[in-house]
Scaffold this active site. Structure first.
Site, PDB file in Angstrom:
ATOM      1  N   ASP A   1       6.415 -23.815   5.745  1.00  0.00           N
ATOM      2  CA  ASP A   1       6.753 -24.043   7.149  1.00  0.00           C
ATOM      3  C   ASP A   1       8.268 -23.959   7.170  1.00  0.00           C
ATOM      4  O   ASP A   1       8.948 -24.877   6.687  1.00  0.00           O
ATOM      5  CB  ASP A   1       6.281 -25.419   7.617  1.00  0.00           C
ATOM      6  CG  ASP A   1       6.527 -25.591   9.108  1.00  0.00           C
ATOM      7  OD1 ASP A   1       7.664 -25.322   9.541  1.00  0.00           O
ATOM      8  OD2 ASP A   1       5.597 -25.980   9.839  1.00  0.00           O
ATOM      9  N   HIS A   2       8.814 -22.877   7.697  1.00  0.00           N
ATOM     10  CA  HIS A   2      10.244 -22.656   7.465  1.00  0.00           C
ATOM     11  C   HIS A   2      11.120 -23.717   8.136  1.00  0.00           C
ATOM     12  O   HIS A   2      12.276 -23.885   7.776  1.00  0.00           O
ATOM     13  CB  HIS A   2      10.666 -21.226   7.840  1.00  0.00           C
ATOM     14  CG  HIS A   2      10.854 -20.989   9.313  1.00  0.00           C
ATOM     15  ND1 HIS A   2       9.816 -20.737  10.163  1.00  0.00           N
ATOM     16  CD2 HIS A   2      11.965 -20.961  10.078  1.00  0.00           C
ATOM     17  CE1 HIS A   2      10.286 -20.560  11.383  1.00  0.00           C
ATOM     18  NE2 HIS A   2      11.593 -20.693  11.363  1.00  0.00           N
TER      19      HIS A   2
ATOM     20  N   ARG B   1       0.810  -1.229   0.000  1.00  0.00           N
ATOM     21  CA  ARG B   1       0.000   0.000   0.000  1.00  0.00           C
ATOM     22  C   ARG B   1       0.834   1.266   0.000  1.00  0.00           C
ATOM     23  O   ARG B   1       0.430   2.301  -0.504  1.00  0.00           O
ATOM     24  CB  ARG B   1      -0.934  -0.009   1.203  1.00  0.00           C
ATOM     25  CG  ARG B   1      -2.023  -1.035   1.057  1.00  0.00           C
ATOM     26  CD  ARG B   1      -2.872  -1.132   2.285  1.00  0.00           C
ATOM     27  NE  ARG B   1      -2.110  -1.722   3.372  1.00  0.00           N
ATOM     28  CZ  ARG B   1      -2.626  -2.550   4.270  1.00  0.00           C
ATOM     29  NH1 ARG B   1      -3.902  -2.868   4.232  1.00  0.00           N
ATOM     30  NH2 ARG B   1      -1.893  -3.056   5.230  1.00  0.00           N
TER      31      ARG B   1
ATOM     32  N   LYS C   1      15.073 -26.033   6.988  1.00  0.00           N
ATOM     33  CA  LYS C   1      16.318 -26.127   7.765  1.00  0.00           C
ATOM     34  C   LYS C   1      17.075 -27.389   7.355  1.00  0.00           C
ATOM     35  O   LYS C   1      16.487 -28.471   7.289  1.00  0.00           O
ATOM     36  CB  LYS C   1      16.019 -26.169   9.273  1.00  0.00           C
ATOM     37  CG  LYS C   1      15.464 -24.849   9.819  1.00  0.00           C
ATOM     38  CD  LYS C   1      15.214 -24.954  11.318  1.00  0.00           C
ATOM     39  CE  LYS C   1      14.398 -23.782  11.835  1.00  0.00           C
ATOM     40  NZ  LYS C   1      15.155 -22.581  12.122  1.00  0.00           N
TER      41      LYS C   1
ATOM     42  N   LYS D   1       8.516 -20.227  25.041  1.00  0.00           N
ATOM     43  CA  LYS D   1       9.302 -18.990  25.033  1.00  0.00           C
ATOM     44  C   LYS D   1       9.926 -18.827  26.416  1.00  0.00           C
ATOM     45  O   LYS D   1       9.399 -19.349  27.403  1.00  0.00           O
ATOM     46  CB  LYS D   1       8.383 -17.785  24.790  1.00  0.00           C
ATOM     47  CG  LYS D   1       7.566 -17.869  23.512  1.00  0.00           C
ATOM     48  CD  LYS D   1       8.346 -17.373  22.337  1.00  0.00           C
ATOM     49  CE  LYS D   1       7.516 -17.353  21.066  1.00  0.00           C
ATOM     50  NZ  LYS D   1       8.322 -17.268  19.865  1.00  0.00           N
TER      51      LYS D   1
ATOM     52  N   LYS E   1       2.761 -18.789   7.000  1.00  0.00           N
ATOM     53  CA  LYS E   1       1.963 -19.141   8.166  1.00  0.00           C
ATOM     54  C   LYS E   1       1.555 -17.863   8.897  1.00  0.00           C
ATOM     55  O   LYS E   1       2.226 -16.862   8.696  1.00  0.00           O
ATOM     56  CB  LYS E   1       2.738 -20.087   9.081  1.00  0.00           C
ATOM     57  CG  LYS E   1       3.815 -19.409   9.947  1.00  0.00           C
ATOM     58  CD  LYS E   1       4.421 -20.388  10.901  1.00  0.00           C
ATOM     59  CE  LYS E   1       3.771 -20.343  12.261  1.00  0.00           C
ATOM     60  NZ  LYS E   1       4.518 -19.560  13.255  1.00  0.00           N
TER      61      LYS E   1
ATOM     62  N   GLU F   1      12.796 -21.626  23.079  1.00  0.00           N
ATOM     63  CA  GLU F   1      13.362 -20.338  22.678  1.00  0.00           C
ATOM     64  C   GLU F   1      13.675 -19.527  23.920  1.00  0.00           C
ATOM     65  O   GLU F   1      12.933 -19.588  24.909  1.00  0.00           O
ATOM     66  CB  GLU F   1      12.374 -19.571  21.816  1.00  0.00           C
ATOM     67  CG  GLU F   1      12.152 -20.196  20.463  1.00  0.00           C
ATOM     68  CD  GLU F   1      11.204 -19.366  19.633  1.00  0.00           C
ATOM     69  OE1 GLU F   1      11.674 -18.560  18.835  1.00  0.00           O
ATOM     70  OE2 GLU F   1       9.985 -19.504  19.836  1.00  0.00           O
TER      71      GLU F   1
ATOM     72  N   ASP G   1       1.106 -21.258  17.378  1.00  0.00           N
ATOM     73  CA  ASP G   1       2.290 -20.623  16.788  1.00  0.00           C
ATOM     74  C   ASP G   1       3.366 -21.651  16.422  1.00  0.00           C
ATOM     75  O   ASP G   1       4.042 -21.506  15.411  1.00  0.00           O
ATOM     76  CB  ASP G   1       2.867 -19.607  17.796  1.00  0.00           C
ATOM     77  CG  ASP G   1       4.021 -18.803  17.211  1.00  0.00           C
ATOM     78  OD1 ASP G   1       3.886 -18.350  16.054  1.00  0.00           O
ATOM     79  OD2 ASP G   1       5.045 -18.631  17.893  1.00  0.00           O
TER      80      ASP G   1
ATOM     81  N   HIS H   1       5.441 -26.255  13.171  1.00  0.00           N
ATOM     82  CA  HIS H   1       6.830 -26.719  13.202  1.00  0.00           C
ATOM     83  C   HIS H   1       6.998 -28.067  13.909  1.00  0.00           C
ATOM     84  O   HIS H   1       7.651 -28.973  13.398  1.00  0.00           O
ATOM     85  CB  HIS H   1       7.733 -25.681  13.878  1.00  0.00           C
ATOM     86  CG  HIS H   1       7.598 -24.306  13.313  1.00  0.00           C
ATOM     87  ND1 HIS H   1       7.413 -24.074  11.968  1.00  0.00           N
ATOM     88  CD2 HIS H   1       7.631 -23.074  13.884  1.00  0.00           C
ATOM     89  CE1 HIS H   1       7.334 -22.770  11.749  1.00  0.00           C
ATOM     90  NE2 HIS H   1       7.457 -22.134  12.903  1.00  0.00           N
TER      91      HIS H   1
HETATM   92  C1  BG6 Z   1       7.930 -18.712  13.959  1.00  0.00           C
HETATM   93  C2  BG6 Z   1       7.112 -18.332  15.153  1.00  0.00           C
HETATM   94  O1  BG6 Z   1       7.169 -19.477  13.075  1.00  0.00           O
HETATM   95  O2  BG6 Z   1       9.068 -19.463  14.367  1.00  0.00           O
HETATM   96  C3  BG6 Z   1       7.963 -17.544  16.166  1.00  0.00           C
HETATM   97  O3  BG6 Z   1       6.013 -17.545  14.762  1.00  0.00           O
HETATM   98  C4  BG6 Z   1       9.233 -18.306  16.483  1.00  0.00           C
HETATM   99  O4  BG6 Z   1       7.217 -17.287  17.340  1.00  0.00           O
HETATM  100  C5  BG6 Z   1       9.949 -18.759  15.223  1.00  0.00           C
HETATM  101  O5  BG6 Z   1      10.068 -17.450  17.252  1.00  0.00           O
HETATM  102  C6  BG6 Z   1      11.097 -19.684  15.547  1.00  0.00           C
HETATM  103  O6  BG6 Z   1      11.846 -19.949  14.398  1.00  0.00           O
HETATM  104  P1  BG6 Z   1      13.390 -20.331  14.488  1.00  0.00           P
HETATM  105  O7  BG6 Z   1      13.772 -20.633  13.080  1.00  0.00           O
HETATM  106  O8  BG6 Z   1      14.096 -19.144  15.075  1.00  0.00           O
HETATM  107  O9  BG6 Z   1      13.473 -21.520  15.400  1.00  0.00           O
END
Ligand code: BG6
Length: 504
Positions: free
Chosen positions: A193-194, A58, A198, A356, A164, A232, A251, A256
């Site tokens: 899904d990242h 935008r 990895k 977290k 996501k 984390e 989340d 994941h």
């Molecule tokens: C994301 C979550 O998908 O993955 C975050 O929304 C999280 O809350 C993150 O911190 C963690 O990813 P990575 O690659 O740092 O383990």
């Protein structure tokens, strides 16, 4: 001069010319992840010769201001010489300013892409990346369909990458899937899904199926239980408002952790094709029953962090994070026991834990093997040895290790646990590419193996929805745990049978 990485790729893995259109081009994800990942791919010579990036958002930009806007993110988040690469390829970047719900914006985009095809040889191929807040997905998808931008014709491809969160429960995920399907066929769709990008997550498949020694033991006969931990150290980092809607279960666990679980538990696919792999993954999810509220009360634990210390620094409790209600009942810790009810895994529980504000950042899969059937060394006072563990360290300190008992040198049988260790850094040197590099390249190449298929996403929501409604039905509120600790004590009781959570 050839680039070794690019030269090694088989022709089916080489990217065809295309334009990448990023919706939400002024957002955090574009700045921190997508553009730095593109720089990484460019440095390794993995982008196609005809290539362009079109930002769509935008905000208005004049002239080269869009590239300038990206420069900071590249400086901070790229590996190697990201900024130089951005400067060298700035001609590839352009920008379309429009509202997401304005049909004229998509006509403008269409005309712009046709211009780019001529100027940059992108050959009519498009990859659309939805990197906006999820509330805009539906509008964008509808306009991509209505404008014909999603149509593939004359050998040209049109693909969509969806970030996501993919829905917030099963009904909303289904509705989104319907909307995606209205414009795109499943093979055109790439749900990110990242974690699947990895290296160490992909190595789970290699470890299991490229080696002969693990798979014969990979079942309920030899494995006592499996622990999957994604801990984390960070808190919600200014994303309090989002987190209030999600909680750690939506989340992290829905995507994941359940994705990692499928790779650990799946049967060997017949081939490496996208559908062969994902057919096996989804079977794992299907074999996990939706828990009843009573089962949820017994087999899950919720937690929420209070103020505490981390690395010697005082950190606020979840209630004091920006955007979080003072009386919030949202969990920042969840531990779940899941049973995969099939031939391979009957009776072997999988424990998933994510949170977290843990003492440190660690993602790992710990396969705990059963003890030997006879305690031969009991009489020597070494009868109760720890279980053998195969540990897949996903991050940091990426690697694989095996824990086993060994004789301590000396005149009697004293036994101690030792570790046999493989470390990525030592074996292969250097740092690995970011997950987004692999996934962006795969989407451009058209390989959806590392993306979640529609049925996988829906099955994962089914499992998570049962847990969320069990919590509501039983009035289960998060237990408090101090920031910088391993979570509520109650989580220890979840394992049962004398098992303990690993303290990585
Ligand atoms: C994301 C979550 O998908 O993955 C975050 O929304 C999280 O809350 C993150 O911190 C963690 O990813 P990575 O690659 O740092 O383990």
């Amino acid at each position: 001069m050839g680039n070794p990485l690019a030269d090694e790729l088989s022709s089916s893995r080489r990217a065809k010319p295309c334009a990448l259109v990023i919706f939400g081009a002024t957002g955090d994800l574009t700045r921190r992840k997508l553009v730095p990942a593109l720089m990484g791919l460019a440095q390794d010579g993995l982008l196609p010769t005809g290539f362009a990036v079109v930002g769509f958002a935008r905000r208005a930009f004049e002239g080269p201001a869009f590239v300038d806007e990206l420069r900071d993110g590249v400086k901070q988040h790229s590996r190697g010489r990201g900024e130089e690469t951005l400067t060298a390829m700035q001609e590839a970047f352009s920008y379309v300013q429009a509202e997401y719900d304005d049909p004229a914006g998509y006509q403008k985009l269409k005309a712009h892409l046709e211009e780019i095809d001529k100027a940059r040889g992108t050959q009519g191929n498009r990859v659309f990346y939805l990197a906006t807040p999820p509330s805009a997905y539906s509008t964008i998808l509808e306009h991509l369909r209505a404008s014909g931008l999603s149509t593939e014709a004359g050998g040209r491809f049109a693909r969509v990458i969806v970030e996501k969160p993919f829905g917030r429960d099963l009904p909303s995920a289904r509705a989104l899937n319907e909307q995606v399907a209205a414009g795109f066929k499943e093979r055109q769709v790439f749900r990110i899904d990242h974690y699947l990008g990895k290296e160490t997550v992909q190595n789970i498949l290699v470890l299991r199926f490229a080696n002969g020694i693990f798979e014969p033991l990979w079942n309920e006969k030899f494995i006592d239980h499996v622990q999957i931990t994604v801990a984390e150290a960070i808190g919600v980092e200014g994303r309090g408002a989002y987190f209030e809607e999600a909680g750690i279960i939506r989340d992290m666990i829905q995507n994941h952790l359940l994705q990692v679980l499928t790779l650990v538990a799946m049967d060997p696919p017949a081939a490496l094709g996208a559908d062969a792999v994902r057919d096996e993954k989804v079977k794992v999810l299907r074999a996990i029953r939706s828990l009843t509220p009573d089962e949820v009360a017994e087999t899950t634990v919720r937690g929420q962090y209070t103020a505490g210390f981390q690395a010697g620094q005082e950190v606020p409790g979840y209630h004091d994070e920006l955007g979080v209600a003072k009386d919030s009942k949202v969990e920042t810790f969840a531990a779940v026991k899941l049973q995969i009810e099939n031939w391979r895994w009957g009776g072997t529980p999988f424990f998933l834990r994510s949170a977290k504000r843990m003492p440190r950042r660690v993602t790992e899969v710990a396969i705990h093997f059963k003890s030997p059937p006879h305690r031969l060394f009991a009489a020597t006072g070494c009868g109760n040895l720890d279980q053998n563990i195969l540990l897949v360290r996903i991050q940091p300190d990426e690697g694989v290790s095996i824990r086993f008992g060994s004789k301590v040198p000396g005149p009697d049988y004293r036994i101690r646990d030792v570790r046999m260790d493989f470390r990525y850094g030592m074996a292969f040197g250097g740092s690995t590419a970011d997950a987004y590099e692999r996934l962006l390249l795969d989407a451009i190449v058209g390989d959806s193996t590392l993306f979640a298929r529609r049925d996988e996403v829906e099955e994962a929501w089914r499992i998570v929805d049962a847990i969320v409604s069990g919590w509501a039905a039983k009035g289960i509120e998060p237990e408090r745990y101090e920031a910088g600790t391993w979570g509520p004590d109650l989580a220890d009781q979840l394992l049962g049978d004398g098992r303990e959570w690993r303290r990585p």
